[in-house]
Scaffold this active site. Structure first.
Site, PDB file in Angstrom:
ATOM      1  N   TRP A 168     -47.640  44.931 -43.828  1.00  0.00           N
ATOM      2  CA  TRP A 168     -46.408  44.486 -43.429  1.00  0.00           C
ATOM      3  C   TRP A 168     -45.607  45.981 -43.659  1.00  0.00           C
ATOM      4  O   TRP A 168     -45.561  46.333 -44.752  1.00  0.00           O
ATOM      5  CB  TRP A 168     -45.711  43.490 -43.883  1.00  0.00           C
ATOM      6  CG  TRP A 168     -44.160  43.414 -43.603  1.00  0.00           C
ATOM      7  CD1 TRP A 168     -43.723  43.163 -42.417  1.00  0.00           C
ATOM      8  CD2 TRP A 168     -43.052  43.814 -44.360  1.00  0.00           C
ATOM      9  NE1 TRP A 168     -42.219  43.332 -42.269  1.00  0.00           N
ATOM     10  CE2 TRP A 168     -41.873  43.725 -43.555  1.00  0.00           C
ATOM     11  CE3 TRP A 168     -42.865  44.204 -45.666  1.00  0.00           C
ATOM     12  CZ2 TRP A 168     -40.692  44.099 -43.999  1.00  0.00           C
ATOM     13  CZ3 TRP A 168     -41.603  44.737 -46.168  1.00  0.00           C
ATOM     14  CH2 TRP A 168     -40.331  44.377 -45.428  1.00  0.00           C
ATOM     15  N   GLU A 193     -48.705  42.174 -39.908  1.00  0.00           N
ATOM     16  CA  GLU A 193     -47.561  40.998 -40.182  1.00  0.00           C
ATOM     17  C   GLU A 193     -46.321  41.626 -39.411  1.00  0.00           C
ATOM     18  O   GLU A 193     -45.844  42.549 -39.499  1.00  0.00           O
ATOM     19  CB  GLU A 193     -47.353  40.667 -41.558  1.00  0.00           C
ATOM     20  CG  GLU A 193     -45.989  39.731 -41.752  1.00  0.00           C
ATOM     21  CD  GLU A 193     -45.939  39.647 -43.163  1.00  0.00           C
ATOM     22  OE1 GLU A 193     -46.365  40.410 -44.071  1.00  0.00           O
ATOM     23  OE2 GLU A 193     -44.912  38.488 -43.689  1.00  0.00           O
ATOM     24  N   LYS A 212     -42.345  41.136 -37.787  1.00  0.00           N
ATOM     25  CA  LYS A 212     -41.118  40.424 -37.924  1.00  0.00           C
ATOM     26  C   LYS A 212     -39.968  40.694 -36.847  1.00  0.00           C
ATOM     27  O   LYS A 212     -40.129  41.616 -36.097  1.00  0.00           O
ATOM     28  CB  LYS A 212     -40.572  40.364 -39.484  1.00  0.00           C
ATOM     29  CG  LYS A 212     -40.026  41.870 -39.755  1.00  0.00           C
ATOM     30  CD  LYS A 212     -39.837  42.099 -41.219  1.00  0.00           C
ATOM     31  CE  LYS A 212     -38.521  41.082 -41.633  1.00  0.00           C
ATOM     32  NZ  LYS A 212     -38.141  41.201 -43.081  1.00  0.00           N
ATOM     33  N   ASP A 228     -45.933  34.895 -40.243  1.00  0.00           N
ATOM     34  CA  ASP A 228     -45.063  34.339 -41.275  1.00  0.00           C
ATOM     35  C   ASP A 228     -43.841  33.526 -40.890  1.00  0.00           C
ATOM     36  O   ASP A 228     -43.208  34.057 -39.725  1.00  0.00           O
ATOM     37  CB  ASP A 228     -44.264  35.522 -42.065  1.00  0.00           C
ATOM     38  CG  ASP A 228     -43.278  35.478 -43.285  1.00  0.00           C
ATOM     39  OD1 ASP A 228     -42.425  34.821 -43.055  1.00  0.00           O
ATOM     40  OD2 ASP A 228     -43.568  36.008 -44.260  1.00  0.00           O
ATOM     41  N   HIS A 269     -40.260  34.921 -39.544  1.00  0.00           N
ATOM     42  CA  HIS A 269     -40.283  36.119 -39.135  1.00  0.00           C
ATOM     43  C   HIS A 269     -40.174  35.911 -37.480  1.00  0.00           C
ATOM     44  O   HIS A 269     -40.481  36.790 -36.606  1.00  0.00           O
ATOM     45  CB  HIS A 269     -41.466  37.038 -39.124  1.00  0.00           C
ATOM     46  CG  HIS A 269     -41.522  37.646 -40.535  1.00  0.00           C
ATOM     47  ND1 HIS A 269     -42.445  38.607 -40.905  1.00  0.00           N
ATOM     48  CD2 HIS A 269     -40.543  37.350 -41.681  1.00  0.00           C
ATOM     49  CE1 HIS A 269     -42.111  38.682 -42.350  1.00  0.00           C
ATOM     50  NE2 HIS A 269     -41.236  38.192 -42.712  1.00  0.00           N
ATOM     51  N   HIS A 311     -48.351  33.427 -44.013  1.00  0.00           N
ATOM     52  CA  HIS A 311     -47.132  33.566 -45.041  1.00  0.00           C
ATOM     53  C   HIS A 311     -46.315  32.483 -44.630  1.00  0.00           C
ATOM     54  O   HIS A 311     -45.555  32.244 -43.762  1.00  0.00           O
ATOM     55  CB  HIS A 311     -46.381  34.926 -44.853  1.00  0.00           C
ATOM     56  CG  HIS A 311     -47.046  35.866 -45.555  1.00  0.00           C
ATOM     57  ND1 HIS A 311     -46.612  37.155 -45.689  1.00  0.00           N
ATOM     58  CD2 HIS A 311     -48.235  36.017 -46.168  1.00  0.00           C
ATOM     59  CE1 HIS A 311     -47.296  37.855 -46.352  1.00  0.00           C
ATOM     60  NE2 HIS A 311     -48.290  37.243 -46.742  1.00  0.00           N
ATOM     61  N   ASP A 327     -34.449  35.413 -42.407  1.00  0.00           N
ATOM     62  CA  ASP A 327     -35.687  35.438 -43.271  1.00  0.00           C
ATOM     63  C   ASP A 327     -35.473  35.614 -44.751  1.00  0.00           C
ATOM     64  O   ASP A 327     -35.707  36.564 -45.411  1.00  0.00           O
ATOM     65  CB  ASP A 327     -36.563  36.888 -42.791  1.00  0.00           C
ATOM     66  CG  ASP A 327     -38.011  36.918 -43.551  1.00  0.00           C
ATOM     67  OD1 ASP A 327     -38.257  35.711 -43.852  1.00  0.00           O
ATOM     68  OD2 ASP A 327     -38.304  37.928 -43.595  1.00  0.00           O
ATOM     69  N   ASP A 363     -36.514  33.698 -47.219  1.00  0.00           N
ATOM     70  CA  ASP A 363     -37.481  33.652 -48.261  1.00  0.00           C
ATOM     71  C   ASP A 363     -37.035  32.672 -49.393  1.00  0.00           C
ATOM     72  O   ASP A 363     -37.335  32.882 -50.685  1.00  0.00           O
ATOM     73  CB  ASP A 363     -37.929  34.941 -48.687  1.00  0.00           C
ATOM     74  CG  ASP A 363     -38.840  35.756 -48.041  1.00  0.00           C
ATOM     75  OD1 ASP A 363     -40.093  35.194 -47.601  1.00  0.00           O
ATOM     76  OD2 ASP A 363     -38.377  36.736 -47.361  1.00  0.00           O
ATOM     77  N   ASP A 376     -45.075  33.174 -49.370  1.00  0.00           N
ATOM     78  CA  ASP A 376     -44.203  34.120 -49.615  1.00  0.00           C
ATOM     79  C   ASP A 376     -42.858  33.953 -49.494  1.00  0.00           C
ATOM     80  O   ASP A 376     -41.898  33.589 -48.683  1.00  0.00           O
ATOM     81  CB  ASP A 376     -44.413  35.046 -48.439  1.00  0.00           C
ATOM     82  CG  ASP A 376     -43.626  36.532 -48.378  1.00  0.00           C
ATOM     83  OD1 ASP A 376     -43.009  36.741 -49.330  1.00  0.00           O
ATOM     84  OD2 ASP A 376     -43.698  37.049 -47.287  1.00  0.00           O
TER      85      ASP A 376
HETATM   86  C1  RNT Z   1     -41.388  40.629 -45.468  1.00  0.00           C
HETATM   87  C2  RNT Z   1     -42.688  40.026 -45.374  1.00  0.00           C
HETATM   88  C3  RNT Z   1     -43.831  40.499 -46.389  1.00  0.00           C
HETATM   89  C4  RNT Z   1     -43.105  40.592 -47.944  1.00  0.00           C
HETATM   90  C5  RNT Z   1     -44.199  40.642 -48.657  1.00  0.00           C
HETATM   91  C6  RNT Z   1     -43.418  41.104 -50.347  1.00  0.00           C
HETATM   92  O1  RNT Z   1     -40.319  40.269 -44.709  1.00  0.00           O
HETATM   93  O2  RNT Z   1     -42.430  38.727 -45.279  1.00  0.00           O
HETATM   94  O3  RNT Z   1     -44.817  39.692 -46.283  1.00  0.00           O
HETATM   95  O4  RNT Z   1     -42.313  39.441 -47.873  1.00  0.00           O
HETATM   96  O5  RNT Z   1     -45.000  41.471 -48.575  1.00  0.00           O
HETATM   97 ZN    ZN Z   2     -44.456  37.725 -45.327  1.00  0.00          ZN
END
Ligand code: RNT
Ligand code: ZN
Length: 414
Positions: free
Chosen positions: A181, A220, A222, A254, A257, A281, A289, A291, A321
């Site tokens: 990513w 990955e 986003k 993810d 994303h 993820h 995003d 998290d 994640d």
């Molecule tokens: C970031 C991505 C990525 C990170 C990690 C730390 O938007 O989701 O995967 O969260 O690699």
């Molecule tokens: Zn991620």
């Protein structure tokens, strides 16, 4: 036990194999991200703030400050979570015994302590190159940079990380997911949208040019990051096409994303129709995003259903994640990971044969009815039983243990 037997009877009446469900849950490894334990800081001591458009907010006490503390905290979390686990590492968590090396010079030996840790705790390992929080991220760019010094530095980093992933896979005798990513993007409307993507494509080709045993590659995408709102080089279409044209490279989804009304649960079966593996993820985006810690909410259940009912537990690589620095970080791991397991168990306890038959014979009223009635089936009794069988506390009993650890260990950290 009594409650379990009576709950099992109810599910059996629907045709659900409860014992089979419990065994399937025990066998499914979840990849727990190391970066929840220290707010994505890592051990390089570069003095760089977290960059790349991602943010860990909060200042709850007790953050792990070094490998020893992170490993101890991770073990505490492991002891409160049943089933099989993996640890997901970032390159920034290299452990330097001798001198520090830069990211393009990293080698397997810098991750030897993690391999030992994984062996000790019967964990698999997954690995990520770290394309953020580093002075060579110039103006938010890495692999798509027009500056050849920057681009080639990050290509070397990617190549070094795949070699490390292969070494770890060899040492453990089990495959490692290596996920790329990058944060690359622009705050404001770019004058050239294609150029950065062509450079990224070239960089990926260079990184993937070597073949390694035991490495599963993924990319990955986003939508945007903080400060990089107008353009993201590694968009969904970009990586989806890249993966489709490069056998052995997978497109990681993810669920933080995508645009807010897009659902990763609905993307899963589309991906399964074309790829033999699908890395995920799992996170919880709150308005962006962000998290947040994963909840047992509708979308998590739907994600789990798409994995289970398509018989894809072996094909979908589930990684977590999220990074919340405003609450006890170990609790965040435990709550989020147990929720993923709850969602899987919930999905494993649904009578898919019957539900599919209702759909295929256009009996939508009955389908709606049965789905809704299933929601009040005694799922909790089966979950508690599984936890006991796995030797971890059922219900909220694990929290007392964590509070003790917080008092005795976390609050004593400076
Ligand atoms: C970031 C991505 C990525 C990170 C990690 C730390 O938007 O989701 O995967 O969260 O690699
Ligand atoms: Zn991620």
């Amino acid at each position: 036990m009594e409650r379990y037997e009576s709950a099992k009877e109810k599910y059996r009446a629907l045709g659900v194999d409860v014992e089979g469900a419990l065994a399937a849950l025990s066998a499914k490894a979840l990849s727990m991200h190391c970066w929840q334990g220290d707010d994505v800081r890592g051990f390089e001591g570069l003095g760089e703030a977290l960059s790349g458009g991602i943010q860990a907010t909060g200042n709850y006490p007790g953050r792990a400050r070094n490998p020893e503390e992170l490993m101890a905290d991770f073990e505490k979390a492991l002891s409160l979570i049943g089933g099989k686990k993996r640890i997901n590492l970032h390159a920034s968590y290299a452990v330097f015994k001798g001198g520090r090396v830069d990211r393009d010079q990293l080698r397997g030996e810098h991750f030897r302590p993690w391999v030992d840790f994984a062996k000790k705790n019967a964990l698999g390992i997954d690995f990520n190159p770290t394309f953020f929080s580093h002075p060579m991220v110039r103006d938010g760019l890495t692999l798509s940079s027009p500056d050849e010094e920057v681009r080639s530095f990050w290509v070397r980093h990617g190549r070094a990380c795949r070699r490390i992933a292969a070494e770890i896979a060899g040492a453990l005798g089990s495959p490692v997911l290596h996920n790329i990513w990058i944060p690359d993007g622009y705050k404001d409307i770019p004058a050239d949208r294609l150029g950065p993507r062509l450079r990224l494509k070239r960089s990926l080709d260079e990184i993937f040019s070597e073949q390694f045993e035991g490495v599963i590659d993924s990319v990955e995408s986003k939508v945007f990051g903080i400060g990089l709102e107008a353009y993201t080089a590694g968009s969904s279409e970009f990586y989806l096409n890249y993966a489709a044209r490069h056998p052995g490279v997978y497109n990681l989804l993810d669920n933080g994303h995508y645009h807010p009304t897009e659902l990763v649960s609905d993307k899963i079966p589309s991906m399964l129709a074309f790829f033999d593996k699908l890395p995920l993820h799992v996170t919880r985006p709150v308005r962006w995003d962000s998290d947040h810690v994963v909840l047992l909410d509708d979308e998590l259940r739907e994600i789990a259903r798409e994995i289970v009912r398509n018989d894809a537990l072996d094909r979908v690589l589930i990684g977590l994640d999220f990074f919340d620095a405003s609450i006890n970080r170990i609790a965040a791991w435990v709550i989020g990971t147990r929720n993923m397991q709850k969602a899987l168990l919930y999905a494993l306890l649904e009578p898919y044969g019957r539900l599919k038959e209702l759909q295929d014979t256009n009996r939508f009223t009955e389908l709606l009815m049965l789905r809704e009635e299933l929601k009040t089936y005694p799922f909790g009794d089966i979950w508690d039983y599984w936890c006991e069988k796995e030797g971890v506390p059922a219900g909220e009993a694990w929290f007392q243990e964590l509070i003790r650890y917080e008092q005795e260990v976390l609050l004593k950290r400076g």
